[in-house]
Design a protein around this motif. Structure first.
Motif, short mmCIF file in Angstrom:
data_model
loop_
_atom_site.label_atom_id
_atom_site.label_comp_id
_atom_site.label_asym_id
_atom_site.label_seq_id
_atom_site.Cartn_x
_atom_site.Cartn_y
_atom_site.Cartn_z
N GLU B 110 -41.57 1.95 24.78
CA GLU B 110 -42.75 2.33 24.02
C GLU B 110 -43.61 3.34 24.81
N TYR B 111 -43.86 3.02 26.07
CA TYR B 111 -44.66 3.91 26.92
C TYR B 111 -43.97 5.27 27.06
N ALA B 116 -43.41 11.09 26.50
CA ALA B 116 -42.53 12.22 26.14
C ALA B 116 -43.23 13.19 25.19
N LYS B 117 -44.15 12.62 24.37
CA LYS B 117 -44.89 13.47 23.43
C LYS B 117 -46.21 13.97 24.03
#
Lengths: 114, 194
Positions: B110-111, B116-117
């Protein structure tokens, strides 16, 4: 706190039932979220379900339903301080909820009409 | 010199030292997370708009199921020990440890999808409080895993020397673990759903 084996065997069944109830409540929380209720109602429903789940964990898994007086005393004191902790921000922002940031301050800083 | 009341109950409170100690510790933890929840209230009520749908609800729900299951296995580890089933106690404690690990692996995915975005804590107020609350909760999971690893490894020797004290340690670890579960029960709707 149970200590005799027979009472513990009975509790084991209860632990699994509470676990299943917690699973169901989590499913209900997500299902209610998919309905897209109004925000105040959604917050109320989600927090009520979370409180029910929390009380099940505390009373059964943490054995709070049959604890000693000292534990209850410590927890009552904690709850009181927790309520104060939660109330302080409520009082702080209570008069400006729904007001755009800066608007509340701007209205205070305007000179009085003559 | 032996420390008194590690197993037997104190005459004044009717509690062993560890039991009162863990509950007072949990009380301080309530205030710690309470301070962060009140911070969340201030930030949210003060924000002109609050983002919705930024987090993966299904991943959050799976993690809730994992923590609930780990609470059941933890209480079972204690119950089996009270019933003198050493092998089943170990099995349930290992299961709890594994479920905690799976929770952290999910959290890692999730992190990493956020980072990444370019959506770190600096990205928005919501993500700042999200990473603070879930990060602190994640540290508690790691802390619980360290204690469980100790009780599965070198700490297990105590069972031969003083079985009652070992049972108490499992109970106190369980109380801490259920508290970590309880915090997540509130974090999940507050951060993922509302």
């Amino acid at each position: 706190m149970h200590s005799d084996p027979e009472a513990i065997r009975k509790s084991v069944r209860q632990y699994f039932m509470i676990g299943a109830a917690l699973f169901v409540c989590t499913g209900i929380t997500v299902a209610v979220n998919q309905v897209h209720l109004a925000v105040p109602l959604a917050i109320t429903v989600a927090l009520i379900i979370a409180s029910i789940k929390g009380s099940m964990v505390a009373s059964v898994f943490m054995h709070l339903s049959h604890e000693k007086r000292w534990i209850y005393g410590a927890l009552i004191l904690t709850v009181l301080f927790f309520i104060v902790l939660m109330s302080v921000p409520m009082f702080t922002v209570g008069d400006s909820i729904g007001t755009p940031i800066g608007a509340a301050n701007a209205s205070h800083s305007q000179p009085p009409e003559r | 010199m032996n420390i008194p009341y590690t197993v037997e109950e104190r005459p004044d409170s009717g509690l062993a030292n560890g039991k009162l100690g863990i509950w007072l510790f949990l009380a301080s933890e309530v205030m710690l997370f309470g301070a962060l929840f009140s911070t969340y209230i201030i930030l949210r009520t003060g924000a002109p708009e609050w983002p919705h749908g930024e987090l993966n609800i299904w991943l959050g729900m799976i993690n809730t199921f994992i923590l609930i299951a780990s609470s059941v296995t933890m209480v079972m580890a204690w119950a089996e020990l009270k019933l003198h089933n050493w092998a089943r106690h170990r099995l349930f404690l290992i299961l709890t440890f594994v479920l905690a690990g799976v929770f952290l692996v999910n959290k890692y995915f999730e992190y990493s999808s956020h980072f990444a975005k370019g959506e770190g804590p600096w990205h928005s107020t919501f993500l700042a409080i999200y990473f603070t609350l879930t990060g602190l909760h994640g540290l508690h999971i790691v802390g619980g895993m360290v204690v469980m690893a100790y009780l599965l490894g070198p700490g297990a020797i105590l069972f031969k020397r003083n079985p009652e004290q070992f049972v108490n340690r499992i109970e106190y670890t369980g109380l801490y673990w259920h508290f970590v579960d309880l915090v997540w029960i509130f974090l999940f709707p507050v951060l993922y759903l509302l």
